[in-house]
Design an enzyme around this catalytic site. Structure first.
Site, PDB file in Angstrom:
ATOM      1  N   ASP A   8      11.603  -3.276  16.187  1.00 47.79           N
ATOM      2  CA  ASP A   8      12.740  -3.413  15.282  1.00 47.79           C
ATOM      3  C   ASP A   8      13.683  -4.459  15.875  1.00 47.79           C
ATOM      4  OD1 ASP A   8      14.424  -2.967  13.115  1.00 47.79           O
ATOM      5  OD2 ASP A   8      14.268  -0.802  13.240  1.00 47.79           O
ATOM      6  N   GLU A  10      17.576  -4.309  15.733  1.00 45.38           N
ATOM      7  CA  GLU A  10      18.954  -3.973  16.096  1.00 45.38           C
ATOM      8  C   GLU A  10      19.099  -3.692  17.585  1.00 45.38           C
ATOM      9  OE1 GLU A  10      17.191  -2.782  13.623  1.00 45.38           O
ATOM     10  OE2 GLU A  10      18.329  -3.046  11.762  1.00 45.38           O
ATOM     11  N   HIS A  59      11.374  -4.626  10.999  1.00 38.59           N
ATOM     12  CA  HIS A  59      12.777  -4.839  10.623  1.00 38.59           C
ATOM     13  C   HIS A  59      12.904  -5.614   9.315  1.00 38.59           C
ATOM     14  CE1 HIS A  59      17.045  -5.717  10.936  1.00 38.59           C
ATOM     15  NE2 HIS A  59      16.745  -6.965  10.631  1.00 38.59           N
ATOM     16  N   HIS A 103      16.887   1.497  17.192  1.00 39.81           N
ATOM     17  CA  HIS A 103      18.327   1.783  17.081  1.00 39.81           C
ATOM     18  C   HIS A 103      18.534   3.241  16.707  1.00 39.81           C
ATOM     19  CE1 HIS A 103      17.531   1.864  12.815  1.00 39.81           C
ATOM     20  NE2 HIS A 103      16.763   0.811  13.038  1.00 39.81           N
ATOM     21  N   HIS A 116      21.432   3.211  11.635  1.00 43.16           N
ATOM     22  CA  HIS A 116      21.051   3.532  10.257  1.00 43.16           C
ATOM     23  C   HIS A 116      19.697   4.242  10.314  1.00 43.16           C
ATOM     24  CE1 HIS A 116      18.888  -0.221  10.983  1.00 43.16           C
ATOM     25  NE2 HIS A 116      18.012   0.185  10.087  1.00 43.16           N
ATOM     26  N   GLU A 135      14.704   6.869  13.080  1.00 43.56           N
ATOM     27  CA  GLU A 135      13.395   6.219  12.883  1.00 43.56           C
ATOM     28  C   GLU A 135      12.430   6.474  14.038  1.00 43.56           C
ATOM     29  OE1 GLU A 135      14.003   2.042  11.844  1.00 43.56           O
ATOM     30  OE2 GLU A 135      15.766   2.636  10.715  1.00 43.56           O
TER      31      GLU A 135
HETATM   32 ZN   LIG Z   1      15.903  -2.886  11.728  1.00 44.94          ZN
END
Ligand SMILES: [Zn+2]
Length: 282
Positions: A8, A10, A59, A103, A116, A135
């Protein structure tokens, strides 16, 4: 020995704000940094004993990693039309899964950087069999259904603390200190990448000690969306029950089936944000 990497953006070294990932000129810088963090994890995994590495870019539009700059020993899953979302390409032939640049979850206990859950535009909270997940935890459960254990995570310090509550045995590399949802105290990317390389190597070396995390039996998801229009449109699926204006629930036989079902609901909810046919030129 095959290792899967879910990547990802972030939690990548150098990332502190959403604007950096959205402003076109800035975004190109962070694609390079994402690729470099992933390369450090690939190198570590191979030094630790992996013979095959598959990376799934997870992402945004899922095509951020620069293939021409990726370690030549790895393969890359790129592009967003994927039934298995961030885990496309994963199966029971893998010895372990690593999470690079991930993240914290939406509404987590600390203000992790750009927190998020899967889609910030629509998901307020996600529960699996009553437990709130981000996640990484969610993907670890899905990997568990394939018998694949989680080995390694990298991201900000608050994210690592959050995930270790569920996955205490993973190796970790801290890429920055979370100051706020949109601020971080950064370290140089090369310093972060040294840590990623070392810890991912250590993680793969002890792969045999790691156990998959599994949830057995029927899997019930509860999704709270940000808007009622997002929740309502997911009831086009006969399996979905609306339990309050913004909350839905569904149950599937196993974790893989449930993950795909969840992804279908999130796709519908994203599309419903401003009216499902608003942007279609048909
Ligand atoms: Zn992401």
């Amino acid at each position: 020995m095959k290792v899967f990497i879910s990547a990802d953006m972030e939690g990548i070294s150098g990332v502190a704000t959403n604007q950096q990932l959205k402003t076109p000129s800035e975004y190109q810088r962070f694609r390079k940094l994402m690729t470099a963090d992933v390369n450090a994890a690939i190198d570590g995994a191979i030094n630790g004993g992996a013979t095959e590495v598959v990376v799934a870019d997870g992402h945004g539009n899922m095509s951020n990693i620069l293939i021409e700059d990726l370690d030549t020993r790895a393969r890359l899953v790129s592009g967003s039309n994927r039934v298995m979302c961030q885990l496309e390409g994963l199966d029971d032939s893998f010895a372990g899964i690593m999470f690079v640049g991930h993240h914290g979850r939406e509404g987590g206990s600390d203000l992790t950087v750009i927190s998020h859950t899967l889609a910030g535009v629509c998901v307020n909270e996600m529960k699996v069999n009553g437990k709130i997940v981000g996640e990484t935890e969610l993907n670890a459960y899905v990997a568990g259904a394939f018998g694949v254990p989680p080995l390694f995570i990298s991201g900000d310090d608050a994210y690592i603390k959050e995930v270790k509550e569920t996955l205490p045995n993973v190796e970790s590399a801290i890429t920055k200190r979370a100051v706020d949802r949109f601020a971080a105290e950064l370290i140089h990317p090369e310093t972060a990448q040294d840590a990623i390389r070392q810890k991912s190597e250590a993680a793969v070396q002890k792969v045999k000690e790691q156990k998959p995390v599994t949830l057995n039996g029927p899997i019930t998801f509860e999704l709270e969306f940000k808007g009622p229009q997002q929740a309502k449109m997911t009831t086009t699926l006969p399996t979905v029950e609306l339990i309050s204006p913004k909350k839905i629930r569904f149950t599937c036989n196993d974790m893989v089936e449930a993950y795909k079902h969840m992804w279908a609901c999130v796709i519908i909810a994203i599309t419903a944000t401003n009216g499902v046919l608003g942007n279609v030129n048909a």
